[in-house]
Design a protein around this motif. Structure first.
Motif, short mmCIF file in Angstrom:
data_model
loop_
_atom_site.label_atom_id
_atom_site.label_comp_id
_atom_site.label_asym_id
_atom_site.label_seq_id
_atom_site.Cartn_x
_atom_site.Cartn_y
_atom_site.Cartn_z
N ALA A 18 0.92 -1.26 -0.08
CA ALA A 18 -0.20 -0.07 0.01
C ALA A 18 0.91 1.24 -0.15
CB ALA A 18 -0.97 -0.01 1.13
N GLY A 19 0.53 2.09 -0.58
CA GLY A 19 1.22 3.49 -0.93
C GLY A 19 2.15 3.41 -2.02
N THR A 20 2.64 2.45 -2.78
CA THR A 20 3.33 2.23 -3.65
C THR A 20 2.48 1.91 -5.17
OG1 THR A 20 3.78 0.05 -3.46
CG2 THR A 20 5.11 1.23 -2.27
N GLY A 21 3.11 2.72 -6.04
CA GLY A 21 2.54 1.91 -7.45
C GLY A 21 1.00 2.73 -7.58
N SER A 22 0.48 2.23 -8.70
CA SER A 22 -0.96 2.77 -8.76
C SER A 22 -1.89 1.66 -8.17
CB SER A 22 -1.08 2.57 -10.45
OG SER A 22 -2.49 2.31 -10.85
N VAL A 23 -3.03 2.27 -7.61
CA VAL A 23 -4.06 1.29 -6.78
C VAL A 23 -4.64 0.57 -7.93
CG1 VAL A 23 -5.93 1.17 -5.64
CG2 VAL A 23 -4.16 2.78 -5.41
N LEU B 56 -7.33 -2.17 0.04
CA LEU B 56 -8.04 -0.91 -0.17
C LEU B 56 -8.24 -0.23 1.25
CD1 LEU B 56 -10.51 -2.29 -2.49
CD2 LEU B 56 -8.64 -0.89 -3.26
N THR B 57 -8.41 -1.07 2.34
CA THR B 57 -8.51 -0.23 3.42
C THR B 57 -7.08 0.59 3.74
OG1 THR B 57 -10.15 -1.71 4.51
CG2 THR B 57 -8.73 -0.41 6.16
N ALA B 58 -6.03 -0.22 3.72
CA ALA B 58 -4.67 0.48 4.05
C ALA B 58 -4.50 1.63 2.67
CB ALA B 58 -3.52 -0.53 3.61
N GLU B 59 -4.76 1.56 1.57
CA GLU B 59 -4.80 2.42 0.72
C GLU B 59 -5.84 3.80 1.07
OE1 GLU B 59 -2.33 3.02 -1.17
OE2 GLU B 59 -2.10 1.23 -2.47
N LEU C 220 -3.95 5.66 3.77
CA LEU C 220 -3.02 6.56 3.36
C LEU C 220 -3.46 7.72 2.42
CD1 LEU C 220 -0.56 3.55 2.20
CD2 LEU C 220 -0.06 5.17 4.39
N GLY C 221 -4.81 7.68 2.29
CA GLY C 221 -5.29 8.93 1.66
C GLY C 221 -5.26 8.70 0.11
N ARG C 222 -5.11 7.51 -0.34
CA ARG C 222 -5.15 7.33 -1.90
C ARG C 222 -6.25 7.05 -2.22
NH1 ARG C 222 0.01 5.43 -4.36
NH2 ARG C 222 -1.13 3.48 -4.65
N LEU C 223 -7.27 6.62 -1.45
CA LEU C 223 -8.74 6.45 -1.77
C LEU C 223 -9.70 7.51 -0.88
CD1 LEU C 223 -9.25 2.59 -1.89
CD2 LEU C 223 -8.88 3.86 -3.53
N SER C 224 -10.82 7.92 -1.36
CA SER C 224 -11.49 8.89 -0.42
C SER C 224 -11.80 8.33 0.91
CB SER C 224 -12.79 9.42 -0.97
OG SER C 224 -13.28 8.21 -1.47
N SER D 223 -12.73 1.54 -13.77
CA SER D 223 -14.16 2.08 -13.49
C SER D 223 -14.73 1.86 -12.28
CB SER D 223 -14.67 1.11 -14.67
OG SER D 223 -16.06 1.63 -14.72
N VAL D 224 -14.65 0.62 -11.61
CA VAL D 224 -14.98 0.45 -10.27
C VAL D 224 -14.32 1.33 -9.30
CG1 VAL D 224 -15.19 -1.22 -8.42
CG2 VAL D 224 -15.54 -1.95 -10.73
N LEU D 225 -13.06 1.56 -9.41
CA LEU D 225 -12.35 2.43 -8.35
C LEU D 225 -12.55 3.76 -8.94
CD1 LEU D 225 -9.20 0.41 -7.48
CD2 LEU D 225 -11.15 0.42 -6.43
N SER D 226 -12.69 4.50 -9.69
CA SER D 226 -12.40 5.79 -10.29
C SER D 226 -13.24 6.75 -9.34
CB SER D 226 -12.98 5.97 -11.72
OG SER D 226 -14.09 5.87 -11.97
N PRO D 227 -14.46 6.47 -8.84
CA PRO D 227 -15.14 7.38 -7.74
C PRO D 227 -14.42 7.57 -6.65
CG PRO D 227 -16.90 5.62 -8.80
CD PRO D 227 -15.26 5.36 -9.14
N VAL D 228 -13.61 6.62 -6.11
CA VAL D 228 -12.79 6.62 -4.96
C VAL D 228 -11.27 7.03 -4.92
CG1 VAL D 228 -14.67 5.22 -3.69
CG2 VAL D 228 -12.49 4.38 -4.70
N LEU D 229 -10.87 7.12 -6.33
CA LEU D 229 -9.59 7.21 -6.35
C LEU D 229 -9.28 8.85 -5.89
CD1 LEU D 229 -8.38 5.54 -9.43
CD2 LEU D 229 -7.80 4.96 -6.91
N GLU D 230 -8.04 8.94 -5.16
CA GLU D 230 -7.70 10.54 -4.79
C GLU D 230 -6.69 10.91 -5.56
OE1 GLU D 230 -8.99 12.69 -2.75
OE2 GLU D 230 -10.83 11.21 -2.24
#
Length: 193
Positions: A79-84, A140-143, A146-150, A186-193
């Motif tokens: 978590a925190g590295t690379g693209s989610v 996803l919880t870890a991301e 870390l603020g990488r998801l809303s 598509s599934v993650l786009s609404p929550v990606l920061e």
């Protein structure tokens, strides 16, 4: 069949043989004879180490679940590295391009196996698929932490959605990797920061 041949790690050899049979022929091809023939050992070897064939299959599935659980630890550490999106797509590819799709079909195909798995690990959902969803939810919880998801990202809904959609893309065992990344995005786009 050879007799008196020493098998180093009987469980591993039989599990690996079962996976090869399952991948090649699907759940209907998976018999104790097919497994022992593939492993190159006498049929009695399987029954010496397992109570019956459904017991063997339950141990196979539980072993593969343990592998998913071990992978969960390394995934959370990423978590925190690379693209989610890339990480989730890679994990789904890893899970479903392996024997997991065939194992899910096997669980659905064999009532006795399903009953043993329910006894071994009570709870809702299809074993292995449910474990893959838990693994993704932890990541996803870890991301999210870390603020990488809303902050309001519902990881407990996102994870099974991703696993279900991923399973559909790989269900015929050919795998549609080209469609996987766009689906994950598509599934993650609404929550990606």
């Amino acid at each position: 069949m050879p007799t008196g041949v020493h098998l180093r790690d009987v469980r591993t050899q039989l599990f690996d043989a079962a996976e090869r049979v399952l991948l090649r022929g699907g759940p209907s091809a998976l018999t104790s004879r097919a497994v022992t023939d593939e492993a190159g050992c006498a049929k009695g070897v399987l029954h010496k180490h397992f109570t019956d064939f459904d017991g063997f299959l339950a141990e196979l599935v539980l072993d593969r679940i343990a592998q998913v659980q071990a992978r969960s630890e390394t995934l959370v550490a990423q978590a925190g590295t690379g693209s989610v999106v890339d990480t989730v797509a890679d994990v789904l590819t890893e899970v479903f391009s392996s024997v997991a799709v065939s194992v899910v079909a096997l669980i659905t195909f064999r009532d006795g196996l399903r009953a043993r798995l329910r006894a071994a690990r009570p709870g809702p959902g299809v074993p292995l698929a449910t474990d893959a969803a838990r693994m993704l939810a932890r990541y996803l919880t870890a991301e999210r932490d870390l603020g990488r998801l809303s902050a309001d990202a519902d990881v407990d809904t996102l994870a099974p959605t991703l696993v279900g959609a991923g399973h559909l893309l790989f269900a015929d065992r050919s795998g549609d990797e080209a469609a996987l990344r766009p689906m994950v995005a598509s599934v993650l786009s609404p929550v990606l920061e």
